[in-house]
Design an enzyme around this catalytic site. Structure first.
Site, short mmCIF file in Angstrom:
data_model
loop_
_atom_site.label_atom_id
_atom_site.label_comp_id
_atom_site.label_asym_id
_atom_site.label_seq_id
_atom_site.Cartn_x
_atom_site.Cartn_y
_atom_site.Cartn_z
N ARG A 166 0.84 -1.22 0.00
CA ARG A 166 0.00 0.00 0.00
C ARG A 166 0.86 1.25 0.00
NH1 ARG A 166 -1.36 2.01 4.29
NH2 ARG A 166 -2.03 0.14 5.42
N TYR A 205 -15.92 15.31 -16.06
CA TYR A 205 -16.33 13.92 -15.92
C TYR A 205 -17.38 13.84 -14.80
CZ TYR A 205 -15.86 8.90 -15.15
OH TYR A 205 -16.10 7.57 -15.02
N ASP A 226 -7.23 17.81 -15.53
CA ASP A 226 -7.48 16.40 -15.79
C ASP A 226 -7.20 16.20 -17.28
OD1 ASP A 226 -8.59 13.95 -16.53
OD2 ASP A 226 -10.22 14.07 -15.07
N LYS A 277 -8.07 4.84 -19.20
CA LYS A 277 -8.54 5.15 -20.54
C LYS A 277 -7.42 5.00 -21.57
CE LYS A 277 -12.37 6.14 -18.37
NZ LYS A 277 -12.64 7.50 -17.90
#
Ligand SMILES: *Cc1c(COP(=O)(O)O)cnc(C)c1O
Length: 390
Positions: free
Chosen positions: A48, A102, A174, A199
């Site tokens: 992590r 988005y 973004d 994406k």
């Protein structure tokens, strides 16, 4: 069964990055651990907190974006947006953001962050003056996407970056839609760059990951700590697949963009198509800005509108089945989505119409198929929609 069998020693190195799923890393001694935590030596402790596959992927994207500080790889694009917001905003702070971000980013700003006492004003990013007017003394961040979804409007990035500099407010971009092939936010003066690696960068619809980098070293460190503390880490397997996808990103982007520009022209000549949106086409409202800002790179997304309502939309989607009718983007293969029934279903029909998104509006994420396959599929689909009686 113990874990005594050692990993084979080798004087040779693998050509391909190994996939390293180990959650835990062993250390030699407490002194060795001290040295590692103090940064005297480098190593891993717990995945992590960081793992080799995330590091390799992150350094690769750093290069593409010319990031001034190493970026943080996260488990999704939304985790990257969240980390950027929470690392820069506190209770009482205000954000100015694009009004066509988005969908989940909009929900973060309008539903989640207000509960923490962080408010947002949404503005049209093609209008820098409107954005300037929305800035308040407590504004701590501007969040924009360069090309909007799904109407493909191009933000006035030059104007926004200039006014943000005057106002002393950092700008987060973004860059998922544009990618560093078409726009490099750090080079243009932005302060934070965010990606949904899910994406175009990964490109095969089999990875969920995100990336966020900051110009300021302190902000970058806060983002990284926050991502580790809140558990926004990406899995080694996703990072490994994303790295593999990235190796062909340039080629995929160029090919998809060529296809998209040609498909936009093809669609504009089909009967029943009332509107085609592609940033570099001369009939696009931001055509000049796309030429200058994106260096003529229109990207892989094309939107278009057909005559008629839901019946015609159903007919088109049914016929396009040879491609995929799916609300995602950036895959190697072409995907077609219908915002009114997916990403923008929460809006009323009137609100959608006001945004230029009637029932007959479709968004295409163009892939790398032979152009002829795309031309044929869309010709057939548009004809099928037209022959549907209104
Ligand atoms: C998909 C997307 C996101 C969210 O990314 P996930 O990986 O799905 O969490 C954020 N911004 C933009 C522009 C996107 O297209």
């Amino acid at each position: 069964m113990t874990r005594r069998t050692p990993w084979p020693a080798s004087v040779s190195q693998p050509l391909v990055s190994p996939l390293q799923p180990s959650v835990v890393y062993t250390a030699q001694t407490p002194d060795a651990l001290d040295a590692q935590y103090e940064g005297v030596t480098s190593g891993y402790t717990y995945s992590r907190e960081g793992h080799p596959n995330a590091q390799v992927l992150g350094r690769h994207i750093d290069v593409l974006e010319a990031a001034p500080n190493p970026g943080t790889v996260t488990g999704s694009g939304m985790a990257a947006v969240t980390a950027a917001m929470l690392a820069t905003l506190n209770t009482g702070d205000h954000v100015v953001a694009g009004n066509q971000l988005y969908g989940r980013s909009l929900r973060l700003l309008t539903e989640t962050l207000p509960a923490l006492g962080i408010t947002a004003t949404l503005v049209d990013p093609t209008d820098a003056a409107a954005l300037k007017a929305a800035i308040r003394p407590e504004t701590r961040l501007i969040l924009v996407e360069v090309v909007s979804n799904p109407t493909l409007r191009v933000a006035d990035m030059e104007g926004i970056l200039a006014l943000a500099k005057d106002a002393g407010v950092p700008v987060a971009v973004d860059n998922t839609f544009t990618t560093p092939r078409a726009y490099r936010p750090f080079a243009e003066g932005a302060d934070i760059v965010i990606h949904s690696v899910t994406k175009l960068l990964s490109g095969h619809s089999d990875v969920m990951a995100g990336y966020v980098a900051a110009r300021d070293a302190e902000v970058a460190a806060r983002i990284d700590t926050l991502a580790v503390t809140m558990g926004l880490t990406a899995s080694p397997f996703d990072c490994w697949l994303a790295e593999r996808g990235l190796l062909t990103f340039d080629l995929r982007f160029e090919r998809a963009q060529e296809n998209a520009a040609a498909l936009a022209d093809h669609l504009s000549g089909l009967p029943g198509v009332t509107r085609v949106l592609y940033p570099t086409r001369s009939d696009h409202p931001d055509h000049n800005r796309a030429q200058a800002l994106l260096d003529g790179k229109g990207g892989n997304m094309v939107s278009f509108v057909i005559e008629g309502g839901r019946a015609q939309a159903n007919a088109l989607a049914g016929e396009v089945a040879e491609l995929a009718f799916a609300p995602t983007l950036g895959d190697v293969s072409t995907t077609v989505s219908h915002p009114a029934s997916s990403s923008h279903r929460a809006l009323s029909a009137d609100d959608r119409a006001a945004l230029g998104m009637p029932e007959g509006f479709f968004r295409v994420s163009v892939g790398i198929e032979p152009l002829e396959v795309l031309r044929d599929a869309f010709t057939r689909s548009v004809v099928a929609a037209q022959s549907e009686t209104p």
